[in-house]
Design a protein around this motif. Structure first.
Motif, PDB file in Angstrom:
ATOM      1  N   TYR A  12      60.713  44.992  38.491  1.00 49.28           N
ATOM      2  CA  TYR A  12      59.724  44.209  39.220  1.00 49.28           C
ATOM      3  C   TYR A  12      59.542  44.895  40.572  1.00 49.28           C
ATOM      4  N   GLY A  13      58.516  45.719  40.662  1.00 51.89           N
ATOM      5  CA  GLY A  13      58.352  46.512  41.872  1.00 51.89           C
ATOM      6  C   GLY A  13      59.498  47.496  42.008  1.00 51.89           C
ATOM      7  N   GLN A  14      60.201  47.442  43.134  1.00 50.71           N
ATOM      8  CA  GLN A  14      61.329  48.340  43.368  1.00 50.71           C
ATOM      9  C   GLN A  14      62.642  47.789  42.817  1.00 50.71           C
ATOM     10  N   PHE A  15      62.622  46.539  42.369  1.00 51.80           N
ATOM     11  CA  PHE A  15      63.849  45.904  41.870  1.00 51.80           C
ATOM     12  C   PHE A  15      64.011  46.140  40.381  1.00 51.80           C
ATOM     13  N   THR A  16      65.171  46.642  39.985  1.00 48.50           N
ATOM     14  CA  THR A  16      65.476  46.856  38.576  1.00 48.50           C
ATOM     15  C   THR A  16      66.273  45.669  38.065  1.00 48.50           C
ATOM     16  N   GLU A  52      57.861  40.776  28.567  1.00 50.89           N
ATOM     17  CA  GLU A  52      58.023  41.610  29.746  1.00 50.89           C
ATOM     18  C   GLU A  52      57.730  43.062  29.384  1.00 50.89           C
ATOM     19  N   ARG A  53      57.058  43.762  30.292  1.00 50.86           N
ATOM     20  CA  ARG A  53      56.732  45.169  30.049  1.00 50.86           C
ATOM     21  C   ARG A  53      57.960  46.041  30.298  1.00 50.86           C
ATOM     22  N   LEU A  54      58.192  46.986  29.393  1.00 48.11           N
ATOM     23  CA  LEU A  54      59.316  47.902  29.537  1.00 48.11           C
ATOM     24  C   LEU A  54      58.942  49.036  30.478  1.00 48.11           C
ATOM     25  N   ALA A  55      59.821  49.323  31.431  1.00 45.04           N
ATOM     26  CA  ALA A  55      59.640  50.514  32.269  1.00 45.04           C
ATOM     27  C   ALA A  55      60.159  51.747  31.542  1.00 45.04           C
TER      28      ALA A  55
END
Length: 333
Positions: A12-16, A52-55
């Protein structure tokens, strides 16, 4: 394996929130994602569901990559902690919702599911008239109605009071096993995980730290953070020889290979005894079936337990002996 997860990361943004997770669930198996609140376990479940989208990474079913497959086409059933029943439908209407979306009318299926979850004859009940436990049983029946190939359960019992949660966990375990359902359970409750699951995956800070059978993760936590999550409050070194472990707080029978060991003591690992390590009670707290003590020894201040009717309190001198039932061997399997 029915479900395979490889290198899954969610950001989520910079948070993993979930970092490079890998795990597998066999057909007919119940796996619990167990960890404290905020550890990322619900995010992982939502990523598997397609919410949720996978990074990075992949989610596969029977080897087929589910990337690009929408939630409603994955063949997964979802059950959340609040049930999310439709108040304008009766019990039968809620259970048959997924079937109606497919153009299927199956009153026999509804009746069979109600029997399965212990609510025979409830078809016409309004969901607003149900108790919390009954509502969760209806939610389970609704999730099972379309015959999902994987059931995803996100804290399904957390909104219930303790007594109801304990009983429903036992009943839910029976339903899952009788129906041979493949399921992934998210929970922060250890008793719930141990009651429902065949295996447990311990999730801390977005990572799976250990996967194993219930007895394995309880007796042999992989490291100190996992051991602390499982209630270990005291860590100390010891040695094992001939089925006995010895440390500065005494010795106890324990089946572990000979050599040096790192021991983790839960409060139940130290009990009042006529002989043992001397100490002084610092504090006591009444629990349901025992007293929880803090005692100061020459080595350190430790947790211990005593019978609920024991006449012991702060300032009293006691002796403490090791009980193997409360000892974990940390980082060695």
């Amino acid at each position: 394996m029915a479900l395979s997860v490889h290198g899954v990361t969610v950001r989520y943004g910079q948070f993993t929130a979930v970092r490079e997770v890998g795990m597998e669930i066999a057909d007919g198996e119940v796996l619990a994602l167990l960890g404290p609140s905020g550890s990322g376990k619900s995010t992982l479940l939502r990523a598997i569901a397609g919410l949720e989208r996978l990074a990075a990474g992949s989610v596969r079913w029977d080897g087929a990559d589910l990337a690009g497959v929408p939630v409603h086409r994955r063949g997964f059933g979802l059950m959340f902690q609040d049930g999310q029943l439709f108040p304008h439908h009766d019990v039968a209407g809620n259970i048959s919702f997924g079937l109606r979306m497919r153009g299927v009318k199956a009153p026999e299926r509804v009746r069979g599911l109600l029997e399965l979850v212990g609510l025979s004859g409830y078809e016409g009940r309004r969901v607003t008239e149900l108790s919390g436990g009954e509502a969760q049983r209806v939610a389970l029946a609704r999730a099972l109605a379309p015959e999902p190939r994987l059931l995803l359960l996100d804290e399904p019992l957390s909104d219930l009071d303790a007594g109801m949660r304990e009983q429903l966990a036992v009943d839910l375990a029976e339903v899952l096993r009788n129906a041979k359902i493949t399921a992934l359970l998210v929970t922060h409750d250890q008793e719930e995980a141990f009651t429902l699951a065949d295996r447990v995956a311990v999730v801390l800070a977005g990572e799976i730290r250990q996967v194993g059978g219930v007895r394995e993760v309880w007796r042999h936590p992989v490291d100190e953070p996992v051991a602390a999550f499982f209630g270990v409050t005291t860590f100390l070194d010891g040695t094992a020889s001939g089925g006995v472990v010895r440390c500065d707080l005494g010795e106890a029978p324990l089946e572990v290979p000979d050599g040096r060991v790192r021991l983790g003591l839960r409060p139940a690992a130290l009990r009042l005894s006529a002989h043992g390590v001397p100490g002084e009670v610092v504090s006591r707290v009444h629990r349901r079936d025992h007293l929880r003590l803090r005692a100061r020894t020459s080595l350190s201040t430790v947790d211990a337990v005593a019978p609920v009717d024991a006449e012991v309190g702060p300032g009293d001198s006691v002796h403490l002996a090791l009980d193997p039932g409360g000892i974990a061997v940390v980082g060695r399997r």
